[in-house]
Design an enzyme around this catalytic site. Structure first.
Site, PDB file in Angstrom:
ATOM      1  N   GLY A  19     -44.644 -28.171   2.795  1.00  0.00           N
ATOM      2  CA  GLY A  19     -44.980 -27.538   1.523  1.00  0.00           C
ATOM      3  C   GLY A  19     -44.452 -28.373   0.356  1.00  0.00           C
ATOM      4  N   GLN A  20     -44.604 -27.841  -0.850  1.00  0.00           N
ATOM      5  CA  GLN A  20     -44.177 -28.598  -2.040  1.00  0.00           C
ATOM      6  C   GLN A  20     -42.671 -28.892  -2.013  1.00  0.00           C
ATOM      7  OE1 GLN A  20     -46.095 -27.775  -5.965  1.00  0.00           O
ATOM      8  NE2 GLN A  20     -46.317 -25.718  -5.133  1.00  0.00           N
ATOM      9  N   ASP A  46     -42.759 -22.039  13.592  1.00  0.00           N
ATOM     10  CA  ASP A  46     -43.434 -20.943  12.904  1.00  0.00           C
ATOM     11  C   ASP A  46     -42.396 -19.830  12.741  1.00  0.00           C
ATOM     12  OD1 ASP A  46     -44.821 -18.613  12.310  1.00  0.00           O
ATOM     13  OD2 ASP A  46     -46.556 -19.149  13.538  1.00  0.00           O
ATOM     14  N   ILE A  47     -42.085 -19.469  11.500  1.00  0.00           N
ATOM     15  CA  ILE A  47     -40.976 -18.520  11.323  1.00  0.00           C
ATOM     16  C   ILE A  47     -41.343 -17.086  11.733  1.00  0.00           C
ATOM     17  CG2 ILE A  47     -39.814 -19.894   9.544  1.00  0.00           C
ATOM     18  CD1 ILE A  47     -40.710 -17.659   7.522  1.00  0.00           C
ATOM     19  N   THR A 111     -38.604 -16.010  -5.763  1.00  0.00           N
ATOM     20  CA  THR A 111     -39.531 -16.207  -6.872  1.00  0.00           C
ATOM     21  C   THR A 111     -39.278 -15.298  -8.072  1.00  0.00           C
ATOM     22  OG1 THR A 111     -41.878 -15.959  -7.443  1.00  0.00           O
ATOM     23  CG2 THR A 111     -41.094 -14.616  -5.640  1.00  0.00           C
ATOM     24  N   ASP A 112     -39.736 -15.747  -9.226  1.00  0.00           N
ATOM     25  CA  ASP A 112     -39.730 -14.921 -10.446  1.00  0.00           C
ATOM     26  C   ASP A 112     -40.670 -13.716 -10.294  1.00  0.00           C
ATOM     27  OD1 ASP A 112     -41.777 -16.864 -10.283  1.00  0.00           O
ATOM     28  OD2 ASP A 112     -42.228 -16.687 -12.411  1.00  0.00           O
ATOM     29  N   TYR A 135     -47.380 -10.155  -2.881  1.00  0.00           N
ATOM     30  CA  TYR A 135     -46.570 -11.374  -2.713  1.00  0.00           C
ATOM     31  C   TYR A 135     -45.141 -11.156  -3.217  1.00  0.00           C
ATOM     32  CZ  TYR A 135     -44.649 -15.950  -3.940  1.00  0.00           C
ATOM     33  OH  TYR A 135     -43.815 -17.019  -4.087  1.00  0.00           O
ATOM     34  N   LYS A 139     -41.638 -11.013  -1.029  1.00  0.00           N
ATOM     35  CA  LYS A 139     -40.512 -11.935  -1.254  1.00  0.00           C
ATOM     36  C   LYS A 139     -39.225 -11.137  -1.495  1.00  0.00           C
ATOM     37  CE  LYS A 139     -40.591 -15.859  -1.507  1.00  0.00           C
ATOM     38  NZ  LYS A 139     -40.426 -16.890  -0.451  1.00  0.00           N
TER      39      LYS A 139
HETATM   40  N1  LIG Z   1     -45.459 -22.278  -5.718  1.00  0.00           N
HETATM   41  C1  LIG Z   1     -44.841 -21.664  -6.721  1.00  0.00           C
HETATM   42  O1  LIG Z   1     -45.227 -21.739  -7.906  1.00  0.00           O
HETATM   43  C2  LIG Z   1     -43.594 -20.859  -6.444  1.00  0.00           C
HETATM   44  C3  LIG Z   1     -42.987 -20.191  -7.496  1.00  0.00           C
HETATM   45  C4  LIG Z   1     -41.827 -19.482  -7.255  1.00  0.00           C
HETATM   46  C5  LIG Z   1     -41.281 -19.451  -5.987  1.00  0.00           C
HETATM   47  N2  LIG Z   1     -41.889 -20.074  -4.963  1.00  0.00           N
HETATM   48  C6  LIG Z   1     -41.253 -20.023  -3.634  1.00  0.00           C
HETATM   49  O2  LIG Z   1     -40.713 -21.302  -3.363  1.00  0.00           O
HETATM   50  C7  LIG Z   1     -40.795 -21.590  -1.972  1.00  0.00           C
HETATM   51  C8  LIG Z   1     -41.489 -22.912  -1.736  1.00  0.00           C
HETATM   52  O3  LIG Z   1     -42.771 -22.852  -2.339  1.00  0.00           O
HETATM   53  P1  LIG Z   1     -43.811 -24.031  -2.170  1.00  0.00           P
HETATM   54  O4  LIG Z   1     -44.645 -24.053  -3.399  1.00  0.00           O
HETATM   55  O5  LIG Z   1     -43.109 -25.261  -1.698  1.00  0.00           O
HETATM   56  O6  LIG Z   1     -44.698 -23.410  -0.995  1.00  0.00           O
HETATM   57  P2  LIG Z   1     -45.878 -24.134  -0.207  1.00  0.00           P
HETATM   58  O7  LIG Z   1     -46.205 -25.437  -0.816  1.00  0.00           O
HETATM   59  O8  LIG Z   1     -46.959 -23.112  -0.026  1.00  0.00           O
HETATM   60  O9  LIG Z   1     -45.182 -24.411   1.196  1.00  0.00           O
HETATM   61  C9  LIG Z   1     -44.943 -23.397   2.107  1.00  0.00           C
HETATM   62  C10 LIG Z   1     -45.064 -24.001   3.475  1.00  0.00           C
HETATM   63  O10 LIG Z   1     -44.773 -22.979   4.429  1.00  0.00           O
HETATM   64  C11 LIG Z   1     -45.708 -23.122   5.480  1.00  0.00           C
HETATM   65  N3  LIG Z   1     -45.817 -21.872   6.217  1.00  0.00           N
HETATM   66  C12 LIG Z   1     -46.640 -20.819   5.998  1.00  0.00           C
HETATM   67  N4  LIG Z   1     -46.441 -19.891   6.947  1.00  0.00           N
HETATM   68  C13 LIG Z   1     -45.487 -20.366   7.775  1.00  0.00           C
HETATM   69  C14 LIG Z   1     -44.861 -19.876   8.945  1.00  0.00           C
HETATM   70  N5  LIG Z   1     -45.207 -18.699   9.482  1.00  0.00           N
HETATM   71  N6  LIG Z   1     -43.910 -20.624   9.532  1.00  0.00           N
HETATM   72  C15 LIG Z   1     -43.572 -21.826   9.034  1.00  0.00           C
HETATM   73  N7  LIG Z   1     -44.138 -22.364   7.943  1.00  0.00           N
HETATM   74  C16 LIG Z   1     -45.077 -21.627   7.317  1.00  0.00           C
HETATM   75  C17 LIG Z   1     -46.992 -23.529   4.805  1.00  0.00           C
HETATM   76  O11 LIG Z   1     -47.879 -24.117   5.738  1.00  0.00           O
HETATM   77  P3  LIG Z   1     -49.474 -23.919   5.555  1.00  0.00           P
HETATM   78  O12 LIG Z   1     -49.784 -24.397   4.175  1.00  0.00           O
HETATM   79  O13 LIG Z   1     -50.024 -24.751   6.657  1.00  0.00           O
HETATM   80  O14 LIG Z   1     -49.723 -22.444   5.706  1.00  0.00           O
HETATM   81  C18 LIG Z   1     -46.478 -24.527   3.781  1.00  0.00           C
HETATM   82  O15 LIG Z   1     -46.381 -25.817   4.319  1.00  0.00           O
HETATM   83  C19 LIG Z   1     -41.483 -20.383  -1.338  1.00  0.00           C
HETATM   84  O16 LIG Z   1     -40.498 -19.513  -0.856  1.00  0.00           O
HETATM   85  C20 LIG Z   1     -42.209 -19.731  -2.483  1.00  0.00           C
HETATM   86  O17 LIG Z   1     -42.371 -18.336  -2.262  1.00  0.00           O
HETATM   87  C21 LIG Z   1     -43.039 -20.789  -5.164  1.00  0.00           C
END
Ligand SMILES: NC(=O)c1ccc[n+]([C@@H]2O[C@H](COP(=O)([O-])OP(=O)(O)OC[C@H]3O[C@@H](n4cnc5c(N)ncnc54)[C@H](OP(=O)(O)O)[C@@H]3O)[C@@H](O)[C@H]2O)c1
Length: 305
Positions: A19-20, A46-47, A111-112, A135, A139
Protein backbone atom coordinates in the site's frame (compact mmCIF):
# COMPACT_ATOMS: atom_id res chain seq x y z
CA UNK A 1 19.40 -2.51 28.04
CA UNK A 2 22.79 -4.10 27.20
CA UNK A 3 24.99 -2.89 24.34
CA UNK A 4 24.49 -5.99 22.21
CA UNK A 5 20.73 -5.53 22.28
CA UNK A 6 21.08 -1.84 21.44
CA UNK A 7 23.27 -2.60 18.41
CA UNK A 8 20.94 -5.27 17.07
CA UNK A 9 18.68 -3.91 14.30
CA UNK A 10 15.04 -3.49 15.28
CA UNK A 11 13.16 -6.20 13.41
CA UNK A 12 9.85 -4.89 12.12
CA UNK A 13 7.22 -6.83 10.24
CA UNK A 14 5.07 -4.69 7.95
CA UNK A 15 1.62 -5.86 6.85
CA UNK A 16 -0.05 -4.35 3.77
CA UNK A 17 3.47 -3.66 2.49
CA UNK A 18 2.33 -2.83 -1.04
CA UNK A 19 0.00 0.00 0.00
CA UNK A 20 0.98 3.67 0.06
CA UNK A 21 2.42 3.78 3.58
CA UNK A 22 3.60 0.16 3.44
CA UNK A 23 5.68 0.87 0.34
CA UNK A 24 7.29 4.04 1.70
CA UNK A 25 7.89 2.48 5.09
CA UNK A 26 9.61 -0.49 3.47
CA UNK A 27 11.75 1.80 1.28
CA UNK A 28 12.72 4.15 4.13
CA UNK A 29 13.25 1.36 6.67
CA UNK A 30 15.61 -0.47 4.32
CA UNK A 31 17.85 2.63 4.08
CA UNK A 32 18.18 2.82 7.88
CA UNK A 33 20.60 0.40 9.53
CA UNK A 34 18.62 0.62 12.78
CA UNK A 35 15.99 -1.59 11.17
CA UNK A 36 15.60 -5.02 9.69
CA UNK A 37 12.50 -4.93 7.49
CA UNK A 38 10.17 -7.82 6.76
CA UNK A 39 7.66 -6.51 4.24
CA UNK A 40 4.62 -8.73 3.69
CA UNK A 41 1.87 -7.89 1.22
CA UNK A 42 -1.66 -9.27 1.28
CA UNK A 43 -0.67 -12.49 -0.52
CA UNK A 44 1.98 -13.27 2.11
CA UNK A 45 -0.06 -12.17 5.11
CA UNK A 46 -3.81 -11.67 4.97
CA UNK A 47 -4.79 -10.09 8.28
CA UNK A 48 -8.19 -11.82 8.15
CA UNK A 49 -6.42 -15.21 8.22
CA UNK A 50 -5.54 -16.16 11.82
CA UNK A 51 -3.44 -19.19 10.82
CA UNK A 52 -1.36 -17.23 8.33
CA UNK A 53 -0.80 -14.50 10.93
CA UNK A 54 0.38 -17.03 13.52
CA UNK A 55 2.59 -18.83 11.00
CA UNK A 56 4.27 -15.61 9.85
CA UNK A 57 4.71 -14.12 13.31
CA UNK A 58 6.16 -17.29 14.80
CA UNK A 59 8.42 -17.70 11.76
CA UNK A 60 9.85 -14.16 11.83
CA UNK A 61 9.41 -13.27 15.54
CA UNK A 62 9.69 -9.52 14.90
CA UNK A 63 10.31 -6.91 17.62
CA UNK A 64 7.30 -4.94 16.32
CA UNK A 65 4.41 -5.44 13.91
CA UNK A 66 3.34 -2.41 11.89
CA UNK A 67 -0.12 -2.79 10.45
CA UNK A 68 -0.38 -0.89 7.16
CA UNK A 69 -3.07 -3.25 5.87
CA UNK A 70 -6.53 -1.76 5.50
CA UNK A 71 -9.67 -1.72 3.43
CA UNK A 72 -9.74 2.01 2.73
CA UNK A 73 -12.07 2.39 -0.25
CA UNK A 74 -14.34 4.84 1.54
CA UNK A 75 -17.28 4.74 -0.89
CA UNK A 76 -17.06 1.03 -1.65
CA UNK A 77 -17.16 0.36 2.09
CA UNK A 78 -20.80 1.52 2.16
CA UNK A 79 -21.90 -1.54 0.16
CA UNK A 80 -19.06 -3.87 1.18
CA UNK A 81 -19.44 -3.36 4.91
CA UNK A 82 -18.76 -7.01 5.79
CA UNK A 83 -15.40 -6.98 4.02
CA UNK A 84 -14.54 -3.57 5.45
CA UNK A 85 -15.22 -4.64 9.07
CA UNK A 86 -13.51 -7.99 8.47
CA UNK A 87 -10.24 -6.20 7.60
CA UNK A 88 -10.36 -2.94 9.56
CA UNK A 89 -11.91 -4.24 12.78
CA UNK A 90 -11.79 -8.05 13.09
CA UNK A 91 -8.51 -8.32 11.14
CA UNK A 92 -6.86 -5.81 13.46
CA UNK A 93 -8.12 -7.74 16.49
CA UNK A 94 -6.83 -11.06 15.10
CA UNK A 95 -3.42 -9.51 14.45
CA UNK A 96 -3.38 -7.92 17.91
CA UNK A 97 -4.30 -11.21 19.61
CA UNK A 98 -1.42 -12.97 17.85
CA UNK A 99 0.93 -10.14 18.87
CA UNK A 100 -0.32 -10.41 22.48
CA UNK A 101 0.39 -14.15 22.53
CA UNK A 102 3.98 -13.53 21.45
CA UNK A 103 4.46 -10.28 23.45
CA UNK A 104 5.04 -8.25 20.31
CA UNK A 105 3.97 -4.57 20.45
CA UNK A 106 1.90 -3.39 17.50
CA UNK A 107 1.85 -0.12 15.57
CA UNK A 108 -1.43 0.63 13.84
CA UNK A 109 -2.64 3.35 11.47
CA UNK A 110 -6.01 4.98 11.71
CA UNK A 111 -7.77 7.96 10.24
CA UNK A 112 -9.32 11.41 10.63
CA UNK A 113 -12.55 9.76 9.38
CA UNK A 114 -13.25 8.58 12.94
CA UNK A 115 -14.47 12.18 13.45
CA UNK A 116 -17.54 13.83 11.94
CA UNK A 117 -15.73 17.01 10.91
CA UNK A 118 -17.94 19.48 12.74
CA UNK A 119 -15.15 20.70 14.97
CA UNK A 120 -13.39 23.38 12.94
CA UNK A 121 -10.38 24.12 15.13
CA UNK A 122 -8.82 20.65 14.94
CA UNK A 123 -9.26 17.34 16.74
CA UNK A 124 -7.09 16.15 19.61
CA UNK A 125 -6.63 12.51 20.54
CA UNK A 126 -9.12 13.01 23.41
CA UNK A 127 -11.95 14.37 21.31
CA UNK A 128 -15.05 12.29 20.93
CA UNK A 129 -15.27 10.21 17.77
CA UNK A 130 -18.38 10.19 15.57
CA UNK A 131 -17.67 8.39 12.29
CA UNK A 132 -19.96 9.31 9.41
CA UNK A 133 -19.65 6.12 7.37
CA UNK A 134 -18.79 2.43 7.40
CA UNK A 135 -15.08 3.00 6.74
CA UNK A 136 -14.63 5.47 9.62
CA UNK A 137 -16.65 3.27 11.97
CA UNK A 138 -14.67 0.15 11.02
CA UNK A 139 -11.40 2.01 11.71
CA UNK A 140 -12.70 3.19 15.10
CA UNK A 141 -13.74 -0.36 16.01
CA UNK A 142 -10.29 -1.59 14.96
CA UNK A 143 -8.68 0.98 17.28
CA UNK A 144 -10.90 -0.06 20.20
CA UNK A 145 -10.27 -3.78 19.71
CA UNK A 146 -6.52 -3.15 19.61
CA UNK A 147 -6.72 -1.10 22.84
CA UNK A 148 -8.59 -3.93 24.58
CA UNK A 149 -6.31 -6.73 23.42
CA UNK A 150 -2.80 -5.30 23.49
CA UNK A 151 -1.71 -2.57 25.93
CA UNK A 152 1.63 -2.15 24.13
CA UNK A 153 0.30 -0.49 21.01
CA UNK A 154 0.76 2.75 19.14
CA UNK A 155 -2.09 4.11 17.03
CA UNK A 156 -1.29 6.91 14.62
CA UNK A 157 -4.27 8.66 13.03
CA UNK A 158 -3.31 10.32 9.76
CA UNK A 159 -5.25 12.24 7.09
CA UNK A 160 -5.41 12.90 3.34
CA UNK A 161 -2.56 10.58 2.36
CA UNK A 162 -0.75 11.01 -0.93
CA UNK A 163 2.15 9.21 -2.58
CA UNK A 164 3.47 8.21 -5.98
CA UNK A 165 1.33 5.07 -6.07
CA UNK A 166 -2.13 3.80 -5.30
CA UNK A 167 -5.43 5.61 -5.23
CA UNK A 168 -4.89 9.14 -3.92
CA UNK A 169 -5.97 12.70 -4.65
CA UNK A 170 -2.64 13.77 -6.17
CA UNK A 171 -2.51 10.96 -8.74
CA UNK A 172 -6.24 11.25 -9.51
CA UNK A 173 -5.80 15.01 -10.12
CA UNK A 174 -2.84 14.45 -12.47
CA UNK A 175 -4.79 11.82 -14.40
CA UNK A 176 -7.86 14.07 -14.72
CA UNK A 177 -5.73 17.05 -15.78
CA UNK A 178 -4.27 15.01 -18.66
CA UNK A 179 -7.65 14.18 -20.14
CA UNK A 180 -10.11 16.92 -19.12
CA UNK A 181 -10.37 20.54 -20.11
CA UNK A 182 -12.07 21.71 -16.91
CA UNK A 183 -11.81 20.33 -13.40
CA UNK A 184 -13.96 20.89 -10.32
CA UNK A 185 -12.77 20.61 -6.73
CA UNK A 186 -14.56 21.03 -3.42
CA UNK A 187 -13.56 24.25 -1.67
CA UNK A 188 -15.38 23.84 1.66
CA UNK A 189 -13.75 20.59 2.80
CA UNK A 190 -10.73 21.37 4.94
CA UNK A 191 -7.91 19.15 6.07
CA UNK A 192 -4.18 18.54 6.03
CA UNK A 193 -2.60 16.55 3.20
CA UNK A 194 0.08 14.14 4.39
CA UNK A 195 2.67 12.34 2.34
CA UNK A 196 3.01 8.60 2.92
CA UNK A 197 6.79 8.94 3.08
CA UNK A 198 6.42 11.54 5.83
CA UNK A 199 4.21 9.11 7.76
CA UNK A 200 6.91 6.46 7.29
CA UNK A 201 9.50 8.87 8.77
CA UNK A 202 7.25 9.49 11.79
CA UNK A 203 6.57 5.78 12.39
CA UNK A 204 10.28 4.91 12.36
CA UNK A 205 11.13 7.85 14.66
CA UNK A 206 8.44 6.75 17.15
CA UNK A 207 9.62 3.15 17.04
CA UNK A 208 13.23 4.10 17.78
CA UNK A 209 12.08 5.92 20.89
CA UNK A 210 9.84 3.18 22.28
CA UNK A 211 12.54 0.64 21.48
CA UNK A 212 14.95 2.69 23.56
CA UNK A 213 12.59 2.56 26.49
CA UNK A 214 10.16 5.46 26.07
CA UNK A 215 6.94 4.48 27.81
CA UNK A 216 4.74 6.27 25.30
CA UNK A 217 2.13 3.71 24.22
CA UNK A 218 -1.19 5.12 23.10
CA UNK A 219 -2.91 7.13 20.38
CA UNK A 220 -1.42 10.02 18.41
CA UNK A 221 -2.29 12.29 15.50
CA UNK A 222 -0.09 13.23 12.58
CA UNK A 223 -0.70 15.22 9.41
CA UNK A 224 1.24 17.56 7.15
CA UNK A 225 1.60 21.15 8.33
CA UNK A 226 -0.85 23.78 7.08
CA UNK A 227 -4.59 23.47 6.69
CA UNK A 228 -5.96 23.64 3.17
CA UNK A 229 -9.07 22.68 1.23
CA UNK A 230 -9.47 20.29 -1.71
CA UNK A 231 -9.68 23.13 -4.25
CA UNK A 232 -6.48 24.85 -3.09
CA UNK A 233 -4.71 21.51 -2.80
CA UNK A 234 -5.74 20.69 -6.37
CA UNK A 235 -4.42 24.08 -7.54
CA UNK A 236 -1.13 23.45 -5.76
CA UNK A 237 -0.80 19.99 -7.37
CA UNK A 238 -1.35 21.43 -10.85
CA UNK A 239 1.19 24.21 -10.25
CA UNK A 240 3.79 21.79 -8.88
CA UNK A 241 3.28 19.27 -11.72
CA UNK A 242 3.04 22.08 -14.29
CA UNK A 243 6.80 22.54 -13.89
CA UNK A 244 7.23 19.13 -15.54
CA UNK A 245 4.22 18.48 -17.76
CA UNK A 246 1.77 20.36 -20.02
CA UNK A 247 -1.81 19.50 -19.11
CA UNK A 248 -5.07 19.60 -21.08
CA UNK A 249 -6.86 21.32 -18.21
CA UNK A 250 -7.53 25.04 -18.60
CA UNK A 251 -9.94 25.82 -15.78
CA UNK A 252 -10.31 24.71 -12.20
CA UNK A 253 -13.69 25.50 -10.67
CA UNK A 254 -14.37 25.59 -6.89
CA UNK A 255 -17.58 23.77 -5.92
CA UNK A 256 -19.45 23.15 -2.68
CA UNK A 257 -19.34 19.72 -1.02
CA UNK A 258 -23.16 19.79 -1.31
CA UNK A 259 -22.70 19.59 -5.10
CA UNK A 260 -20.21 16.73 -4.90
CA UNK A 261 -22.28 13.70 -4.00
CA UNK A 262 -20.48 10.53 -2.97
CA UNK A 263 -21.76 7.24 -1.57
CA UNK A 264 -20.12 7.84 1.80
CA UNK A 265 -20.47 11.05 3.72
CA UNK A 266 -17.12 12.65 4.55
CA UNK A 267 -16.08 14.92 7.41
CA UNK A 268 -15.98 18.56 6.31
CA UNK A 269 -13.15 19.74 8.54
CA UNK A 270 -10.95 16.89 9.59
CA UNK A 271 -7.91 18.69 10.89
CA UNK A 272 -5.82 16.64 13.30
CA UNK A 273 -3.99 18.47 16.09
CA UNK A 274 -0.49 17.03 16.42
CA UNK A 275 0.66 18.64 19.71
CA UNK A 276 0.74 15.36 21.64
CA UNK A 277 3.19 13.83 19.15
CA UNK A 278 5.42 16.89 19.53
CA UNK A 279 5.31 16.94 23.32
CA UNK A 280 5.79 13.19 23.87
CA UNK A 281 8.08 12.27 20.95
CA UNK A 282 9.45 15.68 19.90
CA UNK A 283 8.27 14.97 16.33
CA UNK A 284 7.33 18.04 14.28
CA UNK A 285 4.92 18.30 11.37
CA UNK A 286 6.54 18.77 7.99
CA UNK A 287 4.89 21.11 5.46
CA UNK A 288 2.91 19.06 2.93
CA UNK A 289 3.85 21.61 0.21
CA UNK A 290 7.50 20.62 0.55
CA UNK A 291 6.56 16.92 0.46
CA UNK A 292 4.47 17.55 -2.67
CA UNK A 293 7.40 19.22 -4.45
CA UNK A 294 9.63 16.29 -3.50
CA UNK A 295 7.04 13.81 -4.79
CA UNK A 296 6.81 15.63 -8.12
CA UNK A 297 10.58 15.36 -8.53
CA UNK A 298 10.34 11.62 -7.80
CA UNK A 299 7.37 11.05 -10.14
CA UNK A 300 8.86 12.96 -13.06
CA UNK A 301 12.36 11.57 -12.69
CA UNK A 302 11.14 7.95 -12.65
CA UNK A 303 11.15 6.07 -15.95
CA UNK A 304 7.62 5.65 -17.44
CA UNK A 305 6.25 2.11 -16.93
N1 LIG B 1 -5.44 6.81 2.08
C1 LIG B 1 -5.75 7.81 2.90
O1 LIG B 1 -5.99 8.97 2.50
C2 LIG B 1 -5.79 7.57 4.39
C3 LIG B 1 -6.15 8.61 5.22
C4 LIG B 1 -6.16 8.40 6.59
C5 LIG B 1 -5.79 7.18 7.10
N2 LIG B 1 -5.46 6.16 6.29
C6 LIG B 1 -5.06 4.88 6.90
O2 LIG B 1 -3.66 4.73 6.72
C7 LIG B 1 -3.33 3.36 6.54
C8 LIG B 1 -2.52 3.17 5.27
O3 LIG B 1 -3.27 3.68 4.19
P1 LIG B 1 -2.77 3.52 2.70
O4 LIG B 1 -3.29 4.68 1.93
O5 LIG B 1 -1.32 3.18 2.69
O6 LIG B 1 -3.64 2.24 2.28
P2 LIG B 1 -3.54 1.43 0.91
O7 LIG B 1 -2.64 2.10 -0.05
O8 LIG B 1 -4.94 1.10 0.51
O9 LIG B 1 -2.82 0.10 1.41
C9 LIG B 1 -3.48 -0.86 2.15
C10 LIG B 1 -2.89 -2.19 1.78
O10 LIG B 1 -3.53 -3.19 2.57
C11 LIG B 1 -3.78 -4.29 1.72
N3 LIG B 1 -4.84 -5.12 2.28
C12 LIG B 1 -6.18 -5.03 2.10
N4 LIG B 1 -6.79 -6.02 2.77
C13 LIG B 1 -5.82 -6.75 3.37
C14 LIG B 1 -5.82 -7.90 4.19
N5 LIG B 1 -6.95 -8.54 4.50
N6 LIG B 1 -4.64 -8.37 4.64
C15 LIG B 1 -3.48 -7.77 4.31
N7 LIG B 1 -3.41 -6.69 3.52
C16 LIG B 1 -4.57 -6.18 3.07
C17 LIG B 1 -4.14 -3.68 0.39
O11 LIG B 1 -4.00 -4.63 -0.65
P3 LIG B 1 -4.99 -4.57 -1.93
O12 LIG B 1 -4.87 -3.19 -2.47
O13 LIG B 1 -4.45 -5.65 -2.79
O14 LIG B 1 -6.37 -4.84 -1.39
C18 LIG B 1 -3.13 -2.56 0.30
O15 LIG B 1 -1.92 -3.00 -0.26
C19 LIG B 1 -4.65 2.60 6.57
O16 LIG B 1 -4.85 2.13 7.88
C20 LIG B 1 -5.68 3.64 6.25
O17 LIG B 1 -6.94 3.32 6.83
C21 LIG B 1 -5.45 6.33 4.93
Amino acid sequence: MDLELLLKPIKILITGAKGQVGTDLTRLGKTDSFFEIIALDKSALDITNAKQINDQLTHYLPDYVINCAAFDHVDEAEHKADLCYAVNAKGVETLALACADLSIPMFHLSTDYVFDGHYASGYTEDDEVAPLGVYGDSKWQGEELLRQVLPKHLILRVSWLFSGQGNNFVLRTLEAARTQNALEAVSDRRGCPTSASDVARVILAMLKQVHNGADAWGTYHYCGAEITNRYDFCKEILIAAGNYENFEVETLVPISSKDYVTEAQRPNTSVLTCKKLLSVFGIRQRPWRQELQWLMRVIYSSPKP
